[in-house]
Design a protein around this motif. Structure first.
Motif, short mmCIF file in Angstrom:
data_model
loop_
_atom_site.label_atom_id
_atom_site.label_comp_id
_atom_site.label_asym_id
_atom_site.label_seq_id
_atom_site.Cartn_x
_atom_site.Cartn_y
_atom_site.Cartn_z
N VAL A 70 15.96 69.73 18.30
CA VAL A 70 15.96 69.71 16.84
C VAL A 70 14.98 70.72 16.27
N ALA A 71 13.79 70.81 16.84
CA ALA A 71 12.78 71.75 16.35
C ALA A 71 13.25 73.20 16.51
N LEU A 72 13.90 73.51 17.60
CA LEU A 72 14.37 74.88 17.81
C LEU A 72 15.54 75.21 16.89
N VAL A 73 16.42 74.25 16.64
CA VAL A 73 17.51 74.49 15.69
C VAL A 73 16.95 74.72 14.29
N LEU A 74 15.98 73.91 13.89
CA LEU A 74 15.36 74.11 12.58
C LEU A 74 14.63 75.44 12.50
N TYR A 75 13.98 75.84 13.57
CA TYR A 75 13.29 77.13 13.62
C TYR A 75 14.27 78.28 13.36
N HIS A 76 15.43 78.20 14.00
CA HIS A 76 16.42 79.26 13.82
C HIS A 76 17.07 79.19 12.44
N ALA A 77 17.29 78.00 11.93
CA ALA A 77 17.89 77.87 10.60
C ALA A 77 16.96 78.42 9.52
N ILE A 78 15.69 78.12 9.63
CA ILE A 78 14.71 78.61 8.65
C ILE A 78 14.51 80.11 8.82
N GLY A 79 14.47 80.58 10.06
CA GLY A 79 14.29 82.00 10.32
C GLY A 79 15.44 82.85 9.81
N ARG A 80 16.66 82.36 9.95
CA ARG A 80 17.81 83.11 9.46
C ARG A 80 17.88 83.11 7.95
#
Length: 85
Positions: free
Chosen positions: A70-80
């Protein structure tokens, strides 16, 4: 032993996330691996009743796996979202 397992689990998930996201910058890959390690250790420790030196339960391993994902998915969603803005 549990601490080592959680560190390896988090680093592996961070590395796999960088492959799936096709991240090529070395700094970004290291950030993902570090994020995966930190989240896995913290979530595993919380789910294992605060003890990390002894054995690791399957519940805490599953919680660490889910929380890191979940943390890595959120990291990528916020980064994009930052890149598009």
């Amino acid at each position: 032993m549990a601490l080592l397992v959680l560190i390896v689990l988090g680093a592996t998930l961070g590395w796999l996330a960088s492959i799936l996201a096709r991240t090529e910058a070395p700094g970004a890959i290291l950030r993902q691996v570090a994020l995966g390690m930190v989240v896995a250790v913290v979530a595993g420790e919380i789910a294992n009743d605060g003890t990390i030196i002894g054995s690791l339960s399957f519940l805490s391993l599953g919680v660490a796996l889910a929380a890191t994902g979940v943390a890595l998915v959120l990291y990528h969603a916020i980064g994009r979202r930052r890149v598009k803005a």
